[in-house]
Scaffold this motif. Structure first.
Motif, short mmCIF file in Angstrom:
data_model
loop_
_atom_site.label_atom_id
_atom_site.label_comp_id
_atom_site.label_asym_id
_atom_site.label_seq_id
_atom_site.Cartn_x
_atom_site.Cartn_y
_atom_site.Cartn_z
N LEU A 66 -4.62 1.31 1.20
CA LEU A 66 -5.02 -0.06 1.49
C LEU A 66 -6.51 -0.28 1.24
N ASP A 67 -7.33 0.72 1.55
CA ASP A 67 -8.78 0.52 1.40
C ASP A 67 -9.23 0.45 -0.05
N SER A 68 -8.31 0.67 -1.00
CA SER A 68 -8.66 0.53 -2.42
C SER A 68 -8.44 -0.91 -2.90
N PHE A 69 -7.88 -1.76 -2.02
CA PHE A 69 -7.62 -3.16 -2.36
C PHE A 69 -8.86 -4.01 -2.07
N SER A 75 -1.81 -7.95 2.66
CA SER A 75 -0.97 -6.76 2.79
C SER A 75 -0.57 -6.49 4.24
N LYS A 76 -1.49 -6.70 5.15
CA LYS A 76 -1.23 -6.39 6.55
C LYS A 76 -0.17 -7.29 7.19
N ASN A 129 3.08 1.77 7.58
CA ASN A 129 2.01 2.10 8.52
C ASN A 129 2.52 2.79 9.78
N TYR A 188 4.05 -3.05 4.29
CA TYR A 188 2.88 -2.36 4.84
C TYR A 188 3.14 -1.93 6.27
N LYS A 203 -10.83 -7.08 -0.30
CA LYS A 203 -10.73 -7.49 1.11
C LYS A 203 -9.64 -8.55 1.34
N GLN A 262 -6.23 -7.09 1.18
CA GLN A 262 -5.95 -6.26 2.36
C GLN A 262 -5.39 -7.11 3.49
N LEU A 263 -5.94 -8.31 3.66
CA LEU A 263 -5.46 -9.21 4.72
C LEU A 263 -4.02 -9.64 4.45
N ALA A 278 0.81 -1.22 0.00
CA ALA A 278 0.00 0.00 0.00
C ALA A 278 0.84 1.27 0.00
#
Length: 245
Positions: free
Chosen positions: A184-187, A195-196, A205, A201, A189, A192-193, A179
């Protein structure tokens, strides 16, 4: 002390002459920053916060790239050209040799942070408190440790071309999925998991949290620490195997 000083100076000269560093660590992040904050209309709710957020993204992107590519490729080049073998038979202690490398890399990162932070201020007038500038810079400087370890892992490769191609691919995948280029919120769901759990990330972050007045989360710190241990252990194991061969 004289030997350490001379070795550090030599490393700095070699780093700043490296075209990978100049392009990937300085020019490209600033170009991306200008494009995504001045040309591409992302319609952020808070434009000032977005400009500061993306500044941290591009600074972490820069430092991550120099850790993986500049360090990794340079180690391979030295081994291919016989420089690392030559250094082993000189009176220079191995610890001094690697200290010089890490010192040079840290100075390079500090220089990148200052240049890109300055670019953010000049391009968009990014305004942060003195503590936010300093803490963000320190986080980026210290938090890049897993990527330095990853750079040494790239440095175990036998060919410069292979190391260059692999490090480029790793760098870009980590940047996109971490991200650093897009929020990240453009990915989706599921992505996103994934990426975290990536080091990129969690590295970014920590800086994003700091510009919002928060501290990096323990998740960020623990995940980065886990990757650091993993890359160090793997790199050390491969190097020992290579020395035996």
């Amino acid at each position: 002390m004289n030997v350490i000083t001379m070795q550090c100076k030599a490393e700095l000269r070699r780093i700043f002459r490296n075209p990978y560093y100049v392009f990937w660590s300085l020019i490209l992040p600033i170009i991306f920053y200008y494009i995504f904050t001045r040309i591409v209309n992302t319609n952020p709710d808070d434009k000032g916060l977005w400009q500061a957020h993306y500044l941290m993204s591009m600074t972490t992107f820069s430092v991550m790239g120099s850790s993986i590519m500049t360090l990794g490729i340079r180690i391979v080049q030295e081994r291919v050209h016989g420089w690392s073998t030559y250094m082993r038979i000189t009176p220079l202690p191995e610890g001094v040799y690697f200290f010089g490398k890490m010192f040079g890399q840290s100075v390079m990162h500090l220089f990148s942070i200052i240049i890109i932070f300055t670019a953010g201020y000049l391009i968009n007038g990014v305004s942060l408190t003195a503590s936010q500038w300093i803490l963000s810079g320190l986080w980026i400087l210290i938090g890049c440790a897993p990527f330095l370890a990853l750079g040494t892992l790239v440095g175990t490769m036998k060919k410069v071309d292979t190391a260059s191609g692999v490090s480029n691919a790793i760098y870009m995948v980590l940047a996109v999925l971490g991200a650093m280029w897009f929020p990240l919120d453009s990915f989706p769901k599921g992505l996103q998991l994934v990426s975290k759990w990536l080091p990129s990330y969690n590295f970014g972050n920590g800086a994003w949290e700091l510009i919002q007045g928060n501290a990096p989360s323990w998740d960020n710190i623990l995940i980065l620490s886990g990757y650091l241990v993993f890359f160090v252990v793997l790199s050390t194991y491969i190097r020992k195997k290579q020395e035996v061969v």
